[in-house]
Design a protein around this motif. Structure first.
Motif, short mmCIF file in Angstrom:
data_model
loop_
_atom_site.label_atom_id
_atom_site.label_comp_id
_atom_site.label_asym_id
_atom_site.label_seq_id
_atom_site.Cartn_x
_atom_site.Cartn_y
_atom_site.Cartn_z
N ARG A 62 50.18 35.04 49.42
CA ARG A 62 48.93 34.66 49.40
C ARG A 62 47.93 34.87 50.42
N THR A 63 48.29 34.90 51.62
CA THR A 63 47.24 34.68 52.46
C THR A 63 46.97 36.39 52.94
N LEU A 64 47.97 37.17 52.83
CA LEU A 64 47.73 38.69 53.06
C LEU A 64 46.51 39.04 51.87
N TRP A 65 47.00 38.61 50.86
CA TRP A 65 46.07 39.25 49.60
C TRP A 65 44.62 38.43 49.85
N SER A 66 44.65 37.27 50.14
CA SER A 66 43.39 36.60 50.50
C SER A 66 42.46 37.29 51.51
N GLY A 67 43.08 37.58 52.46
CA GLY A 67 42.74 38.19 53.55
C GLY A 67 42.01 39.51 53.30
N LEU A 68 42.61 40.28 52.46
CA LEU A 68 42.21 41.73 51.98
C LEU A 68 40.98 41.59 50.97
N ASP A 69 40.89 40.44 50.35
CA ASP A 69 39.83 40.48 49.19
C ASP A 69 38.65 40.11 49.78
N ALA A 70 37.72 40.96 49.79
CA ALA A 70 36.42 40.66 50.17
C ALA A 70 35.66 40.06 49.17
N GLY A 71 36.04 40.28 47.84
CA GLY A 71 35.43 39.91 46.60
C GLY A 71 36.49 39.31 45.77
N SER A 72 36.20 39.43 44.60
CA SER A 72 37.05 39.13 43.43
C SER A 72 37.66 40.49 42.69
N LEU A 73 38.75 40.36 42.98
CA LEU A 73 39.59 41.86 42.38
C LEU A 73 39.41 41.54 40.84
N GLU A 74 39.44 40.38 40.10
CA GLU A 74 39.41 40.30 38.55
C GLU A 74 37.92 40.83 38.34
N GLY A 75 36.81 40.30 38.82
CA GLY A 75 35.46 40.57 38.74
C GLY A 75 35.16 42.18 38.68
N HIS A 76 35.96 42.69 39.66
CA HIS A 76 35.66 43.96 40.23
C HIS A 76 36.67 44.76 39.20
N MET A 77 37.48 44.55 38.52
CA MET A 77 38.47 45.07 37.54
C MET A 77 37.53 45.25 36.23
N GLN A 78 36.78 43.89 35.93
CA GLN A 78 36.02 44.01 34.66
C GLN A 78 34.86 45.24 34.83
N ALA A 79 34.36 45.11 35.85
CA ALA A 79 33.16 46.15 36.08
C ALA A 79 33.80 47.53 35.87
#
Length: 273
Positions: free
Chosen positions: A222-239
């Motif tokens: 969880r912390t590895l992914w949260s550290g890589l997430d500058a924003g929301s992956l889910e929102g980015h995928m929708q765009a």
């Protein structure tokens, strides 16, 4: 192996390790909905299987996954009565759920990339926590070759985080193949191994991970992914999905790309002239 259906198989090759195999080798394990719907179901079950401490994801035959199936896409559930644009959105949402399901899995996921990982297949590999490639594997962001955007299913979010922005721009804008040796050199995969050693290598990794503290492993993921997430992956995928749907539904580029491939000629895209 225990079938989720004939196209997704689940096995337990070692204690604490689950092997998920995309099993449509005659179509290079393409991401038809007949494959993705049961894969989504399998992920939702494995995440709560407390006997499973690590997951290996691979493809049957000579390919990991060739991405979208241009000949037999399969059926999307719960779409009766929808218009074409709404159908497209539901379809994209289902595929998004698979990518997000891999990310959200309680257990670490190792992608055993045994062959071509193309388009959506590359996205599946990138959604895994660790990638190991067979020497014969290759990777391609194929959307641009099909007259569409190369951005799909989180690719423009995940690839720069794996290989850096300049390499990601080049790979996505040229649609070229990345072989296993280059994939290891640029950090797209952790390592490349001989084809015959791929699964054993991944099982060894999975078994090592499974031996550690469950909460320690889950929180590290969880912390590895949260550290890589500058924003929301889910929102980015929708765009990304909306951009892909825009090009797919409002131009004939995709049909031209498929026809050109069948006729063994370069595609001629005219909608933007």
């Amino acid at each position: 192996m225990t079938p989720a259906n004939n196209f997704v198989l689940v096995d337990h090759p070692r204690p604490g390790v689950a092997l998920i195999t995309l099993n449509r080798p005659e179509r290079m394990n393409s991401m038809a909905f007949d494959v993705m719907v049961p894969l989504k179901q399998v992920l939702s079950e494995i995440t709560y299987d407390n006997d499973v401490r690590a997951v290996v994801l691979t493809g049957a035959g000579n390919g990991f996954s060739s991405g979208a199936d241009h000949k037999s896409a399969g059926s999307v559930p719960h779409v009766d009565g929808l218009t074409r644009p709404a159908y497209g959105l539901r379809s994209m949402e289902l595929l998004d759920d698979v990518i997000l399901g891999l990310r959200r899995l309680h257990q670490p996921v190792i992608a055993a990339v045994n062959g071509a990982a193309i388009g959506g297949g590359l996205c599946l590999a990138l959604a895994a926590d660790i990638r190991v490639a067979a020497a014969g594997a290759c990777f391609r962001a194929a959307g641009i070759n099909n007259g569409l955007t190369a951005s799909e299913l989180g690719l423009s979010y995940l690839l720069p985080r794996a290989v850096g922005s300049s390499r990601a721009f080049e790979i996505m804008l040229t649609g070229r193949d990345v072989d296993a040796a280059e994939a290891e050199r640029i950090g797209l995969v952790s390592r490349t191994v001989p084809d015959v050693e791929l699964l054993a290598t991944c099982y060894d990794l999975a078994e090592r991970i499974a031996a550690f503290s469950r909460p320690g492993i889950e929180l590290t993921k969880r912390t590895l992914w949260s550290g890589l997430d500058a924003g929301s992956l889910e929102g980015h995928m929708q765009a990304e999905g909306l951009g892909q749907l825009y090009v797919r539904l409002l131009t004939s580029n995709f049909e031209e790309a498929v026809a050109a491939r069948a006729e063994k000629r370069p595609p001629v895209f005219t909608d933007d002239k």
